[in-house]
Design a protein around this motif. Structure first.
Motif, PDB file in Angstrom:
ATOM      1  N   UNK A 239      30.657  69.906   2.050  1.00  0.00           N
ATOM      2  CA  UNK A 239      31.033  69.953   0.887  1.00  0.00           C
ATOM      3  C   UNK A 239      29.942  69.977  -0.148  1.00  0.00           C
ATOM      4  N   UNK A 240      28.681  69.991   0.496  1.00  0.00           N
ATOM      5  CA  UNK A 240      27.458  70.041  -0.502  1.00  0.00           C
ATOM      6  C   UNK A 240      27.196  71.689  -1.080  1.00  0.00           C
ATOM      7  N   UNK A 241      27.936  72.242  -0.484  1.00  0.00           N
ATOM      8  CA  UNK A 241      28.028  73.792  -0.968  1.00  0.00           C
ATOM      9  C   UNK A 241      28.596  73.910  -2.444  1.00  0.00           C
ATOM     10  N   UNK A 242      29.452  72.771  -2.753  1.00  0.00           N
ATOM     11  CA  UNK A 242      30.001  72.669  -3.982  1.00  0.00           C
ATOM     12  C   UNK A 242      28.939  72.932  -5.045  1.00  0.00           C
ATOM     13  N   UNK A 243      27.768  72.215  -4.888  1.00  0.00           N
ATOM     14  CA  UNK A 243      27.046  72.346  -5.787  1.00  0.00           C
ATOM     15  C   UNK A 243      26.374  73.753  -6.169  1.00  0.00           C
ATOM     16  N   UNK A 244      26.232  74.350  -5.243  1.00  0.00           N
ATOM     17  CA  UNK A 244      25.662  75.895  -5.547  1.00  0.00           C
ATOM     18  C   UNK A 244      27.097  76.803  -6.144  1.00  0.00           C
ATOM     19  N   UNK A 245      28.140  76.445  -5.497  1.00  0.00           N
ATOM     20  CA  UNK A 245      29.257  77.125  -6.050  1.00  0.00           C
ATOM     21  C   UNK A 245      29.392  76.748  -7.643  1.00  0.00           C
ATOM     22  N   UNK A 246      29.322  75.593  -8.148  1.00  0.00           N
ATOM     23  CA  UNK A 246      29.212  75.215  -9.385  1.00  0.00           C
ATOM     24  C   UNK A 246      28.311  75.977 -10.244  1.00  0.00           C
ATOM     25  N   UNK A 247      27.129  76.102  -9.659  1.00  0.00           N
ATOM     26  CA  UNK A 247      26.170  76.592 -10.458  1.00  0.00           C
ATOM     27  C   UNK A 247      26.445  78.372 -10.608  1.00  0.00           C
ATOM     28  N   UNK A 248      26.742  78.905  -9.673  1.00  0.00           N
ATOM     29  CA  UNK A 248      26.848  80.523  -9.449  1.00  0.00           C
ATOM     30  C   UNK A 248      28.174  80.912  -9.607  1.00  0.00           C
ATOM     31  N   UNK A 249      29.363  80.260  -9.078  1.00  0.00           N
ATOM     32  CA  UNK A 249      30.522  80.688  -9.138  1.00  0.00           C
ATOM     33  C   UNK A 249      31.561  79.461  -9.301  1.00  0.00           C
ATOM     34  N   UNK A 250      31.493  79.086 -10.625  1.00  0.00           N
ATOM     35  CA  UNK A 250      32.146  77.880 -11.122  1.00  0.00           C
ATOM     36  C   UNK A 250      33.739  78.168 -11.096  1.00  0.00           C
ATOM     37  N   UNK A 251      34.439  79.381 -11.041  1.00  0.00           N
ATOM     38  CA  UNK A 251      35.663  79.373 -11.077  1.00  0.00           C
ATOM     39  C   UNK A 251      36.361  79.531  -9.671  1.00  0.00           C
ATOM     40  N   UNK A 252      35.404  79.994  -8.799  1.00  0.00           N
ATOM     41  CA  UNK A 252      35.502  79.921  -7.385  1.00  0.00           C
ATOM     42  C   UNK A 252      35.635  78.625  -6.741  1.00  0.00           C
ATOM     43  N   UNK A 253      34.726  77.516  -7.438  1.00  0.00           N
ATOM     44  CA  UNK A 253      34.890  76.168  -6.811  1.00  0.00           C
ATOM     45  C   UNK A 253      35.941  75.606  -7.231  1.00  0.00           C
ATOM     46  N   UNK A 254      36.575  75.950  -8.644  1.00  0.00           N
ATOM     47  CA  UNK A 254      37.568  75.385  -9.339  1.00  0.00           C
ATOM     48  C   UNK A 254      38.776  75.722  -8.002  1.00  0.00           C
ATOM     49  N   UNK A 255      38.942  76.760  -7.704  1.00  0.00           N
ATOM     50  CA  UNK A 255      40.132  77.189  -6.862  1.00  0.00           C
ATOM     51  C   UNK A 255      40.004  76.497  -5.449  1.00  0.00           C
TER      52      UNK A 255
END
Length: 263
Positions: A239-255
């Motif tokens: 789940x910590x990967x969410x931090x980096x997805x939020x930073x670089x790929x916010x729409x992907x994190x949302x999905x």
């Protein structure tokens, strides 16, 4: 940072992460001050710790955030100095925005945000006078990105990052450190104790929390982050990967979050 002979003040020390940190830190040659609302439970935690002669009990209520200066003075008097404040006290939430009464949002802000900054401000002058001090604030991955059922909790945790980033910059000249600890899922009773929309406790565990890191493993990683004086530490599993997805790929994190069905 060498923890030898440091005085470390832990809030929320009666259970969960706070209790785990107390047990692990008591193995080090340092002084501990354990705080929460329940004095009798703190005494039970102390009995489980090593080096009990170096442990003080100091009850406090974070909701009384306007009157924490006398508590900070008592903390200093326990061992003559406080070197590290671990802001761990808080409460989580499990309810949809539409179902959550505004009084619950207020309560979450009072405990998780105002209580934490109230205590931090109360000890800040002591840190400045000593030209040293370390704020270790247990935020959450929810302080870096959000998830359904946690709107008020996310809001309070996001606010902590804004406050402590500013404090870090203002008091760098005073050699004051700030470490933000961002837990993912840790196997504690945080979900059981989480507030629902009407203020009652959820009183049930969820699989994600149950399958999270053990408190012992999490506490050991926190101590390493403190010793390394990290700005931020993201501690969990995938789940910590969410931090980096939020930073670089916010729409992907949302999905990903929408598909996860995390409650």
């Amino acid at each position: 940072m060498n923890l030898e002979n440091k005085t470390i003040w832990i809030t929320g020390a009666s259970s969960g992460i706070g209790k785990g940190l107390a047990l692990e830190l008591s193995k080090y040659p340092c002084n501990l001050i354990l705080s929460s609302r329940r004095k009798e439970v703190l005494e039970e935690v102390k009995l489980l710790c090593s080096n009990q002669e170096r442990i003080a009990i100091l009850p406090l209520d974070l909701t009384d955030f306007e009157n924490l200066k006398p508590i900070a003075e008592k903390a200093v008097s326990c061992f003559g100095k406080v070197d590290i404040l671990i802001n761990n006290g808080g409460v989580s939430q499990r309810s949809l925005v539409i179902d959550t009464d505004i009084s619950i949002d207020k309560k979450l802000m009072e405990i998780d945000y105002l209580g934490t900054i109230g205590l931090s401000k109360a000890i800040l002058k002591h840190f400045v006078e000593n030209k040293s001090g370390h704020f270790v604030t247990v935020s959450s991955l929810m302080g870096k990105f959000s998830s359904p059922y946690r709107s008020g909790y996310c809001g309070a945790k996001h606010a902590l990052h804004g406050f402590f980033d500013a404090l870090r910059m203002e008091h760098e000249k005073d050699h004051i450190k700030v470490t933000m600890i961002c837990p993912g899922f840790v196997n504690t009773d945080v979900a059981k104790n989480a507030l629902t929309g009407d203020g009652s406790k959820q009183d049930s565990q969820d699989k994600a929390t149950e399958n999270g890191l053990t408190v012992e493993e999490f506490s050991k990683r926190v101590i390493k982050a403190i010793q390394k004086e990290k700005f931020e530490a993201y501690i969990g599993k995938k789940e910590v990967l969410g931090v980096y997805l939020k930073r670089f790929f916010p729409k992907l994190l949302h999905k990903f979050v929408m598909k996860s069905q995390v409650r």
